[in-house]
Design a protein around this motif. Structure first.
Motif, PDB file in Angstrom:
ATOM      1  N   ARG A 121       0.809  -1.220   0.000  1.00 30.87           N
ATOM      2  CA  ARG A 121       0.000   0.000   0.000  1.00 30.87           C
ATOM      3  C   ARG A 121       0.842   1.271   0.000  1.00 30.87           C
ATOM      4  O   ARG A 121       0.300   2.365   0.075  1.00 30.87           O
ATOM      5  CB  ARG A 121      -0.897  -0.003   1.227  1.00 30.87           C
ATOM      6  N   LEU A 122       2.148   1.127  -0.051  1.00 38.24           N
ATOM      7  CA  LEU A 122       3.043   2.285   0.013  1.00 38.24           C
ATOM      8  C   LEU A 122       3.644   2.595  -1.348  1.00 38.24           C
ATOM      9  O   LEU A 122       3.713   1.733  -2.217  1.00 38.24           O
ATOM     10  CB  LEU A 122       4.161   2.016   1.031  1.00 38.24           C
ATOM     11  N   GLU A 123       4.119   3.807  -1.506  1.00 35.35           N
ATOM     12  CA  GLU A 123       4.741   4.259  -2.752  1.00 35.35           C
ATOM     13  C   GLU A 123       6.254   4.360  -2.578  1.00 35.35           C
ATOM     14  O   GLU A 123       6.749   4.645  -1.485  1.00 35.35           O
ATOM     15  CB  GLU A 123       4.187   5.627  -3.155  1.00 35.35           C
ATOM     16  N   LYS A 124       6.979   4.181  -3.678  1.00 35.46           N
ATOM     17  CA  LYS A 124       8.437   4.306  -3.735  1.00 35.46           C
ATOM     18  C   LYS A 124       9.135   3.458  -2.673  1.00 35.46           C
ATOM     19  O   LYS A 124      10.042   3.912  -1.984  1.00 35.46           O
ATOM     20  CB  LYS A 124       8.873   5.768  -3.615  1.00 35.46           C
ATOM     21  N   VAL A 125       8.705   2.217  -2.549  1.00 33.88           N
ATOM     22  CA  VAL A 125       9.289   1.301  -1.566  1.00 33.88           C
ATOM     23  C   VAL A 125      10.664   0.857  -2.042  1.00 33.88           C
ATOM     24  O   VAL A 125      10.840   0.461  -3.191  1.00 33.88           O
ATOM     25  CB  VAL A 125       8.382   0.071  -1.357  1.00 33.88           C
ATOM     26  N   LYS A 126      11.634   0.942  -1.143  1.00 37.43           N
ATOM     27  CA  LYS A 126      13.004   0.528  -1.460  1.00 37.43           C
ATOM     28  C   LYS A 126      13.544  -0.313  -0.306  1.00 37.43           C
ATOM     29  O   LYS A 126      13.522   0.120   0.848  1.00 37.43           O
ATOM     30  CB  LYS A 126      13.893   1.762  -1.654  1.00 37.43           C
ATOM     31  N   ARG A 127      14.002  -1.518  -0.630  1.00 42.40           N
ATOM     32  CA  ARG A 127      14.602  -2.386   0.393  1.00 42.40           C
ATOM     33  C   ARG A 127      15.961  -1.803   0.782  1.00 42.40           C
ATOM     34  O   ARG A 127      16.765  -1.473  -0.086  1.00 42.40           O
ATOM     35  CB  ARG A 127      14.775  -3.805  -0.132  1.00 42.40           C
ATOM     36  N   THR A 128      16.190  -1.692   2.082  1.00 38.87           N
ATOM     37  CA  THR A 128      17.469  -1.150   2.561  1.00 38.87           C
ATOM     38  C   THR A 128      18.290  -2.191   3.292  1.00 38.87           C
ATOM     39  O   THR A 128      19.400  -1.907   3.724  1.00 38.87           O
ATOM     40  CB  THR A 128      17.231   0.058   3.490  1.00 38.87           C
ATOM     41  N   GLY A 129      17.743  -3.384   3.448  1.00 38.03           N
ATOM     42  CA  GLY A 129      18.440  -4.463   4.131  1.00 38.03           C
ATOM     43  C   GLY A 129      17.454  -5.583   4.394  1.00 38.03           C
ATOM     44  O   GLY A 129      16.289  -5.509   3.992  1.00 38.03           O
ATOM     45  N   ALA A 130      17.905  -6.598   5.087  1.00 36.62           N
ATOM     46  CA  ALA A 130      17.034  -7.730   5.408  1.00 36.62           C
ATOM     47  C   ALA A 130      15.937  -7.260   6.352  1.00 36.62           C
ATOM     48  O   ALA A 130      16.208  -6.786   7.451  1.00 36.62           O
ATOM     49  CB  ALA A 130      17.839  -8.847   6.055  1.00 36.62           C
ATOM     50  N   GLY A 131      14.683  -7.353   5.913  1.00 40.55           N
ATOM     51  CA  GLY A 131      13.555  -6.953   6.745  1.00 40.55           C
ATOM     52  C   GLY A 131      13.453  -5.461   6.975  1.00 40.55           C
ATOM     53  O   GLY A 131      12.822  -5.030   7.933  1.00 40.55           O
ATOM     54  N   ARG A 132      14.066  -4.650   6.089  1.00 43.75           N
ATOM     55  CA  ARG A 132      14.053  -3.184   6.255  1.00 43.75           C
ATOM     56  C   ARG A 132      13.757  -2.512   4.924  1.00 43.75           C
ATOM     57  O   ARG A 132      14.280  -2.929   3.888  1.00 43.75           O
ATOM     58  CB  ARG A 132      15.400  -2.685   6.776  1.00 43.75           C
ATOM     59  N   TRP A 133      12.917  -1.453   4.993  1.00 44.68           N
ATOM     60  CA  TRP A 133      12.546  -0.715   3.799  1.00 44.68           C
ATOM     61  C   TRP A 133      12.401   0.765   4.122  1.00 44.68           C
ATOM     62  O   TRP A 133      12.217   1.144   5.278  1.00 44.68           O
ATOM     63  CB  TRP A 133      11.196  -1.210   3.271  1.00 44.68           C
ATOM     64  N   LEU A 134      12.449   1.578   3.082  1.00 45.26           N
ATOM     65  CA  LEU A 134      12.091   2.996   3.144  1.00 45.26           C
ATOM     66  C   LEU A 134      10.991   3.200   2.116  1.00 45.26           C
ATOM     67  O   LEU A 134      10.998   2.569   1.058  1.00 45.26           O
ATOM     68  CB  LEU A 134      13.274   3.895   2.797  1.00 45.26           C
ATOM     69  N   ALA A 135      10.061   4.104   2.418  1.00 42.15           N
ATOM     70  CA  ALA A 135       8.967   4.399   1.496  1.00 42.15           C
ATOM     71  C   ALA A 135       8.463   5.807   1.768  1.00 42.15           C
ATOM     72  O   ALA A 135       8.798   6.408   2.790  1.00 42.15           O
ATOM     73  CB  ALA A 135       7.834   3.392   1.681  1.00 42.15           C
TER      74      ALA A 135
END
Length: 174
Positions: A41-55
């Motif tokens: 449901r989020l926009e511009k999701v980027k994985r930053t590591g194992a089990g971590r994201w920025l959006a």
């Protein structure tokens, strides 16, 4: 990874008749893991590591990612908006609730204890950890200057009662 799903409710969730009238909603939980349900449901999701994201944070007009998402070992999802939005605001903006940050209980999850039964200490600690996380979420909202709703205060009182009950079950005098 860019989300193309927008903010539509995730498949596999159902809302009951009590919702929208100030009553606790009757609903079935999605079998989808909490992190996947939120990330979809989020926009511009980027994985930053194992089990971590920025959006991008859906609770404010975000153009660049300011929302940190982390999945813990037990599947619980932690969210933090660097612009100051609370977890409840973020979840509401995508049509979810705070309880959607927690994994659903397994079908064989323990039923409430019968009179005379005692908790296994590990189970009591697990229950306390979940309730303490809820307390932290509400405390962060208060720290950010947001007033908890009546429903939040009721759930906070319930968490406090459960923490005290768990402590008593393992012999603490509280």
């Amino acid at each position: 990874m860019l989300n193309t799903h927008g903010n539509a409710p995730a498949a596999g969730t159902a809302r009951g008749a009590g919702e929208g009238r100030g009553e606790a909603p009757d609903r079935e939980y999605s079998t989808e893991p909490p992190a996947e349900r939120l990330l979809a449901r989020l926009e511009k999701v980027k994985r930053t590591g194992a089990g971590r994201w920025l959006a991008c944070c859906p609770a404010h007009g975000d153009r660049s990612p300011s929302l940190s998402i982390r999945e813990t070992d037990d599947g619980t999802v932690l969210v933090h908006c660097f612009a100051g939005c609370g977890a409840a605001e973020v979840m509401q903006a995508v049509g979810l609730e705070l309880r959607d940050l927690f994994p659903p209980k397994a079908p064989d999850a323990r039923s409430p204890l019968r009179p005379g039964q005692r908790w296994v200490p590990r189970d009591a600690l697990e229950a306390v950890a979940h309730e303490a996380l809820l307390v932290v979420v509400v405390a962060d909202d208060v720290h950010q200057g947001r007033t908890p709703t009546e429903q939040d205060m009721h759930r906070l009182a319930q968490a406090a009662g459960r923490i005290r009950a768990a402590a008593r079950e393992v012999g603490a005098n509280v």
